[in-house]
Structure formats: C-alpha cells, structure tokens
Write a protein that holds these residues in place. Structure first.
Motif, PDB file in Angstrom:
ATOM      1  N   VAL A  72     -18.200  -1.712   4.669  1.00  0.00           N
ATOM      2  CA  VAL A  72     -17.985  -0.532   5.348  1.00  0.00           C
ATOM      3  C   VAL A  72     -16.550  -0.129   4.798  1.00  0.00           C
ATOM      4  CG1 VAL A  72     -17.440   0.322   7.418  1.00  0.00           C
ATOM      5  CG2 VAL A  72     -18.971  -1.637   7.308  1.00  0.00           C
ATOM      6  N   LEU A  73     -16.438   1.090   4.509  1.00  0.00           N
ATOM      7  CA  LEU A  73     -15.306   1.803   4.012  1.00  0.00           C
ATOM      8  C   LEU A  73     -14.973   2.911   5.411  1.00  0.00           C
ATOM      9  CD1 LEU A  73     -14.788   3.910   0.760  1.00  0.00           C
ATOM     10  CD2 LEU A  73     -13.652   4.287   2.800  1.00  0.00           C
ATOM     11  N   LEU A  74     -13.787   2.590   5.806  1.00  0.00           N
ATOM     12  CA  LEU A  74     -13.377   3.195   7.123  1.00  0.00           C
ATOM     13  C   LEU A  74     -12.062   4.196   6.646  1.00  0.00           C
ATOM     14  CD1 LEU A  74     -12.822  -0.121   8.647  1.00  0.00           C
ATOM     15  CD2 LEU A  74     -14.114   1.497   9.885  1.00  0.00           C
ATOM     16  N   ALA A  75     -12.427   5.678   7.050  1.00  0.00           N
ATOM     17  CA  ALA A  75     -11.494   6.412   6.574  1.00  0.00           C
ATOM     18  C   ALA A  75     -10.809   7.076   7.750  1.00  0.00           C
ATOM     19  CB  ALA A  75     -12.052   7.456   5.736  1.00  0.00           C
ATOM     20  N   ARG A  76      -9.683   7.313   7.874  1.00  0.00           N
ATOM     21  CA  ARG A  76      -8.963   7.786   9.052  1.00  0.00           C
ATOM     22  C   ARG A  76      -8.171   9.088   8.700  1.00  0.00           C
ATOM     23  NH1 ARG A  76      -5.470   3.238  11.755  1.00  0.00           N
ATOM     24  NH2 ARG A  76      -7.559   2.724  12.530  1.00  0.00           N
ATOM     25  N   THR A  77      -8.348   9.884   9.642  1.00  0.00           N
ATOM     26  CA  THR A  77      -7.501  11.277   9.502  1.00  0.00           C
ATOM     27  C   THR A  77      -6.258  10.883  10.611  1.00  0.00           C
ATOM     28  OG1 THR A  77      -9.292  12.671   8.875  1.00  0.00           O
ATOM     29  CG2 THR A  77      -7.580  13.599   9.787  1.00  0.00           C
ATOM     30  N   VAL A  78      -5.158  11.160  10.291  1.00  0.00           N
ATOM     31  CA  VAL A  78      -4.049  10.586  11.128  1.00  0.00           C
ATOM     32  C   VAL A  78      -3.461  12.239  11.687  1.00  0.00           C
ATOM     33  CG1 VAL A  78      -1.643   9.912  11.130  1.00  0.00           C
ATOM     34  CG2 VAL A  78      -3.321   8.793   9.908  1.00  0.00           C
ATOM     35  N   ALA A 131       0.948  -1.400   0.099  1.00  0.00           N
ATOM     36  CA  ALA A 131       0.137   0.012  -0.032  1.00  0.00           C
ATOM     37  C   ALA A 131       0.860   1.135   0.046  1.00  0.00           C
ATOM     38  CB  ALA A 131      -0.836  -0.278   1.181  1.00  0.00           C
ATOM     39  N   ASN A 132       1.894   1.044   0.766  1.00  0.00           N
ATOM     40  CA  ASN A 132       2.786   2.485   0.830  1.00  0.00           C
ATOM     41  C   ASN A 132       3.796   2.460  -0.389  1.00  0.00           C
ATOM     42  OD1 ASN A 132       2.035   2.947   3.508  1.00  0.00           O
ATOM     43  ND2 ASN A 132       3.520   1.848   4.298  1.00  0.00           N
ATOM     44  N   GLU A 133       4.193   1.521  -1.048  1.00  0.00           N
ATOM     45  CA  GLU A 133       5.004   1.317  -2.132  1.00  0.00           C
ATOM     46  C   GLU A 133       4.263   1.982  -3.502  1.00  0.00           C
ATOM     47  OE1 GLU A 133       6.346  -2.622  -2.883  1.00  0.00           O
ATOM     48  OE2 GLU A 133       7.406  -3.008  -1.102  1.00  0.00           O
ATOM     49  N   ILE A 134       3.024   1.560  -3.618  1.00  0.00           N
ATOM     50  CA  ILE A 134       2.105   2.110  -4.740  1.00  0.00           C
ATOM     51  C   ILE A 134       1.631   3.241  -4.473  1.00  0.00           C
ATOM     52  CG2 ILE A 134       2.088  -0.236  -5.619  1.00  0.00           C
ATOM     53  CD1 ILE A 134      -1.049  -0.306  -4.804  1.00  0.00           C
ATOM     54  N   LEU A 181      -2.615  -0.558  11.159  1.00  0.00           N
ATOM     55  CA  LEU A 181      -1.579  -0.102  11.021  1.00  0.00           C
ATOM     56  C   LEU A 181      -1.411   0.894   9.744  1.00  0.00           C
ATOM     57  CD1 LEU A 181       0.502  -3.303  11.875  1.00  0.00           C
ATOM     58  CD2 LEU A 181       0.169  -1.280  13.104  1.00  0.00           C
ATOM     59  N   SER A 182      -2.568   0.772   9.047  1.00  0.00           N
ATOM     60  CA  SER A 182      -2.342   1.862   7.798  1.00  0.00           C
ATOM     61  C   SER A 182      -3.201   3.098   8.002  1.00  0.00           C
ATOM     62  CB  SER A 182      -2.688   1.046   6.716  1.00  0.00           C
ATOM     63  OG  SER A 182      -2.759   1.931   5.433  1.00  0.00           O
ATOM     64  N   SER A 183      -2.765   4.042   7.483  1.00  0.00           N
ATOM     65  CA  SER A 183      -3.461   5.278   7.703  1.00  0.00           C
ATOM     66  C   SER A 183      -4.509   5.678   6.296  1.00  0.00           C
ATOM     67  CB  SER A 183      -2.474   6.585   7.849  1.00  0.00           C
ATOM     68  OG  SER A 183      -1.664   6.695   6.674  1.00  0.00           O
ATOM     69  N   ARG A 184      -4.627   4.670   5.356  1.00  0.00           N
ATOM     70  CA  ARG A 184      -5.172   4.980   4.089  1.00  0.00           C
ATOM     71  C   ARG A 184      -6.539   4.336   4.176  1.00  0.00           C
ATOM     72  NH1 ARG A 184      -1.103   5.702   0.266  1.00  0.00           N
ATOM     73  NH2 ARG A 184       1.093   5.504   1.393  1.00  0.00           N
ATOM     74  N   PRO A 185      -7.674   4.842   3.440  1.00  0.00           N
ATOM     75  CA  PRO A 185      -8.864   4.664   3.506  1.00  0.00           C
ATOM     76  C   PRO A 185      -8.744   2.948   3.576  1.00  0.00           C
ATOM     77  CG  PRO A 185      -8.757   6.459   2.269  1.00  0.00           C
ATOM     78  CD  PRO A 185      -7.252   5.919   2.601  1.00  0.00           C
ATOM     79  N   MET A 186     -10.119   2.135   3.863  1.00  0.00           N
ATOM     80  CA  MET A 186      -9.952   0.770   3.643  1.00  0.00           C
ATOM     81  C   MET A 186     -11.420   0.405   3.754  1.00  0.00           C
ATOM     82  SD  MET A 186      -8.112  -2.027   6.480  1.00  0.00           S
ATOM     83  CE  MET A 186      -8.246  -3.678   6.084  1.00  0.00           C
TER      84      MET A 186
END
Length: 283
Positions: free
Chosen positions: A276-282, A90-93, A123-128
């Motif tokens: 469910v789409l989970l979106a995080r604001t870090v 996820a981070n690489e791309i 562990l990821s800050s990206r929408p999931m």
C-alpha cells in the motif's frame, strides 16, 4: 516525480524486495536510493558496539540484495529512536518516497508495540510505501487507485500514472466506492464514467499518457470494499490518499484517530493483501 527513495531496513520483512520490484519500472530506474538502518540506544557500551556491527551487516546485506547501480545507492547507519530517525533522514535527504516494512498491527496495538511504520506514517508528509510481512511482493503491473475528489486522491493518481509510464502490460485500475448502504452490497461493476466527472477526467489523463485504464465501482464500507477489490482484481500495488486533517499547530503530534484505527487509510494499511502506497496532501 520520484527521484529520491529512502529505504528503511531492519533485517526482516519485504521492504528490499519491494524496492527491487519498483526498480524494474522504467520511471524509477533513474532514482537514487538511500538505505537506512537505525540502531536503538543500548544499556551498555558492549551492547551498543554489538548492535552497531550488526547494523552494518544488515545494511551491507540489503545493498547487496538490491543489486542496483552502486553510483545510485548510499547507506546511512545511525543511532536513535527508529521512528524519529526515519523522519529526520527523510527530511535531510528530501526524499520523494519512504519504503518500510510493516507488521500490519491493528488499532491500539500500534501504540502498545511502538510501531515504527505507524508513527512515521503519522509524522511525515511524504508518500510512504508500506509492505506487510505477511504478503507476497509481485511484479508491478496492475496498480489500483482509490479515487474520489480529494486532493490526496488526485496526488495518488499522479503517482500511479508516473509509476506506470513505460510499463509493458501495465494497467491502471480506478476504484470508486459508493457508501450508500441502503441496498445490498454490490459485486465489482465495470463503469464508463462521463468525462466531466472525477473518474472521467482521470481516464482522460491516463489515455493521454497511453496507459490502459479500467474503472470499477462497488457499494459498501469504503475500507472493506477497497481491500476486497484489490484482492479480487489481483492488484500488485494499491494507492490511497490520506489527507492530514490536523491543524498546523498540531503537525508534530500523532493523529490519535488514525492510531486507534478510525481512519480509512489505517484500515487499508492493516487489511490490504498487497503493498500500500499512502500519499498525503498537507494543508
């Protein structure tokens, strides 16, 4: 806003079907897709070879089932611990959205069974976008956002408006839950919010973009009410914010409050009857 999608496939579940439904939406049709399968380490070389071949077939079948423009699809087959590799790729791309299947495990079950989706969520800050094995993936018309004044909630609103762009018959549902438990639990109440409120501003933004919108409210425990509203309103996709409350020094560690099911987003992840789409604001 969503230009790169990472689809993690295991050969089971509805993640591929979810992406097919998303790809029907005009806003997603130009996005590129990376399909990832991770082969866990094996005890023998023969087992590793067999798993590697199996992984190649899983990738090929997934790509074939998606039926997307070949120029916009790539695949990655990699060895390692799935939960770590998904985050690394996820981070690489630099993906804008991770799509994964989920067994909807509750509380400590996620730890005991080494749930990949749960750890990636932590562990990821990206929408999931999580798609449980026991739900039916439908054409996406009705998108619900659990709205409040948090940054994560506002991020969900932006994502929902982006997704609904150009969707014929699309509708945005804004849901706000009152936690005042002094009275009896309410049903579903349609409201017309004042323009200077969070809900009112969200309505204005949706109307600017020509997206039909309705506002609903109910009273009770937020997690339970959000799931109930989503089910009763026949929602096709639910967006909920998940603020990261950990200090920066602990970003690489799992949030144990969420792992034991203490958070709102964890409750909804486990109990919602739609994707469910989970979106995080870090921060």
């Amino acid at each position: 806003m969503i230009e790169k999608i990472l689809l993690a496939v295991s050969g089971l579940g509805h993640a591929e079907e979810m992406l097919k439904r998303l790809s029907e939406m005009p806003s997603i049709q130009s996005a590129t897709v990376t399909v990832l399968h991770v082969v866990p380490p094996q005890s023998t070389a023969a087992s590793m070879t067999a798993k590697w071949e199996e992984g190649g077939k899983i990738l090929a079948n997934a790509i074939q089932s998606l039926n997307l423009d070949p120029a916009k699809v790539s695949s990655i087959l990699r060895q390692g611990d799935p939960k770590d590799v998904v985050c690394q790729v996820a981070n690489e791309i630099d993906t804008d959205l991770i799509i994964m299947g989920s067994r909807g495990l509750k509380r400590l079950q996620s730890i005991l069974s080494n749930s990949v989706s749960q750890y990636v969520f932590q562990l990821s800050s990206r929408p999931m976008l999580l798609v449980k094995d026991d739900i039916y993936v439908k054409k996406i018309n009705r998108v619900m956002v659990a709205i409040d004044n948090s940054d994560a909630s506002q991020n969900c609103l932006k994502l929902a408006l982006f997704l609904l762009r150009g969707v014929g018959g699309g509708q945005l549902i804004l849901a706000n839950i009152s936690t005042d438990l002094g009275g009896k639990l309410s049903g579903i109440t349609e409201i017309k919010p004042e323009r200077n409120t969070v809900l009112g501003q969200a309505v204005v933004e949706a109307e600017k973009q020509g997206i039909p919108v309705r506002c609903v409210t109910s009273c009770g425990k937020p997690g339970e009410e959000i799931c109930r509203l989503a089910e009763e309103l026949n929602v096709d996709l639910l967006l909920i914010g998940s603020p990261d409350r950990r200090p920066s020094i602990a970003k690489s560690f799992v949030d144990l409050d969420r792992l034991v099911g203490a958070s709102l987003s964890d409750y909804v992840r486990v109990n919602a009857t739609c994707p469910v789409l989970l979106a995080r604001t870090v921060g």
